[in-house]
Scaffold this active site. Structure first.
Site, mmCIF file in Angstrom:
data_model
loop_
_atom_site.group_PDB
_atom_site.id
_atom_site.type_symbol
_atom_site.label_atom_id
_atom_site.label_comp_id
_atom_site.label_asym_id
_atom_site.label_seq_id
_atom_site.Cartn_x
_atom_site.Cartn_y
_atom_site.Cartn_z
ATOM 1 C CG ASN A 157 -8.906 -64.596 39.260
ATOM 2 O OD1 ASN A 157 -7.913 -65.168 38.796
ATOM 3 N ND2 ASN A 157 -9.240 -63.359 38.885
ATOM 4 C CG ASP A 212 -5.276 -60.223 32.056
ATOM 5 O OD1 ASP A 212 -6.400 -60.747 32.132
ATOM 6 O OD2 ASP A 212 -5.032 -59.065 32.461
HETATM 7 C C1 IPE Z 1 -7.317 -64.487 32.338
HETATM 8 O O1 IPE Z 1 -8.269 -63.868 31.546
HETATM 9 C C2 IPE Z 1 -7.809 -65.772 32.958
HETATM 10 C C3 IPE Z 1 -8.026 -65.749 34.409
HETATM 11 C C4 IPE Z 1 -7.792 -64.758 35.218
HETATM 12 C C5 IPE Z 1 -8.581 -66.960 34.999
HETATM 13 P P1 IPE Z 1 -9.370 -62.887 32.144
HETATM 14 O O2 IPE Z 1 -10.552 -63.700 32.519
HETATM 15 O O3 IPE Z 1 -8.791 -62.051 33.234
HETATM 16 O O4 IPE Z 1 -9.721 -62.001 30.880
HETATM 17 P P2 IPE Z 1 -10.100 -60.440 30.842
HETATM 18 O O5 IPE Z 1 -9.052 -59.686 31.622
HETATM 19 O O6 IPE Z 1 -11.460 -60.297 31.443
HETATM 20 O O7 IPE Z 1 -10.075 -60.110 29.377
HETATM 21 MG MG MG Z 2 -8.013 -60.184 33.332
#
Ligand code: IPE
Ligand code: MG
Length: 228
Positions: free
Chosen positions: A50, A2
């Site tokens: 996601n 994350d």
């Molecule tokens: C993790 O980083 C990658 C995925 C979930 C694909 P994030 O995209 O969640 O990064 P933040 O939480 O917005 O900083």
């Molecule tokens: Mg994230």
């Protein structure tokens, strides 16, 4: 894994640059785990939730998945790593599914470590599909209700061939589980670090493992029983 988006934002970049830089941390972590003799590493790359991100970000993540698979097959072969995946893979674009299956096929006899990518993965969804599959077996008299136990449930999860989780690491300072391996982490040790995923390096992994090694895993027993 994350913190890609925040890492990018902090430096005035687009979120996608954060995801690109996150792939370097993936390679470093995978190789470091293999060298340490870790049997199974599971990376939460993309959750069922996601899919609700902006379309462009989802597209970029899928493109990055395909290009990383193409690029990293070499790393997997050199390190004798077997690729596996968990999640609702049917939902991935067909080009990503194809690439994924190709790398899984090519690495299937590798034996040093199993690297599992959780893609379009949600633990609740996994449990729902397991319940449906078990119900069908009961309905068709393949098993009876009395046969249902923890072993049977395990056998119907995407992780059926994987051991229970020993250590779960989440980066970026969030202290949530976010629908990851809910059943499988029943007795996992949880480790949270403020490091953003694109900054995660070997020494961060070693710090997490050193912390894990200091813990006493009692599995419900008392300390004196463990020390016997
Ligand atoms: C993790 O980083 C990658 C995925 C979930 C694909 P994030 O995209 O969640 O990064 P933040 O939480 O917005 O900083
Ligand atoms: Mg994230």
């Amino acid at each position: 894994m994350d913190g890609n988006g925040r890492w990018a934002k902090q430096q005035g970049f687009l979120r996608t640059i954060g995801h690109e830089n996150g792939t370097k941390s993936v390679r470093i972590t995978v190789e470091a785990c293999a060298k340490l003799g870790i049997e199974a590493l599971t990376l939460y790359a993309f959750s069922t939730e996601n899919w609700n991100r902006p379309k462009l970000e989802v597209q970029t993540l899928m493109k990055l998945l395909i290009s990383s698979l193409k690029k990293e097959i070499k790393t997997l072969q050199e390190n004798n790593i077997k690729l596996n995946c968990i999640g609702n893979i049917d939902k991935l674009p067909s080009s990503a599914q194809k690439q994924l299956l190709e790398v899984i096929e090519k690495t299937k006899t590798n034996s040093r470590m199993t690297l599992t990518l959780a893609l379009s993965y949600g633990s609740r969804e996994e449990i729902v599909q397991a319940v449906k599959a078990i119900s069908d077996k009961v309905k068709n008299n393949i098993i009876s209700t009395d046969d249902i136990d923890e072993v049977i449930i395990n056998q119907h999860l995407y992780t059926q061939n994987l051991p229970d989780v020993d250590l779960l690491i989440r980066t970026s300072g969030e202290t949530r589980i976010s629908n990851f391996l809910l059943w499988q982490i029943a007795y996992a040790e949880l480790y949270f670090t403020d490091v953003l995923w694109p900054d995660f390096r070997e020494h961060h992994l070693y710090e997490a493992i050193a912390d894990y090694q200091k813990r006493e895993r009692r599995f419900g027993k008392i300390s004196e029983q463990i020390k016997l």
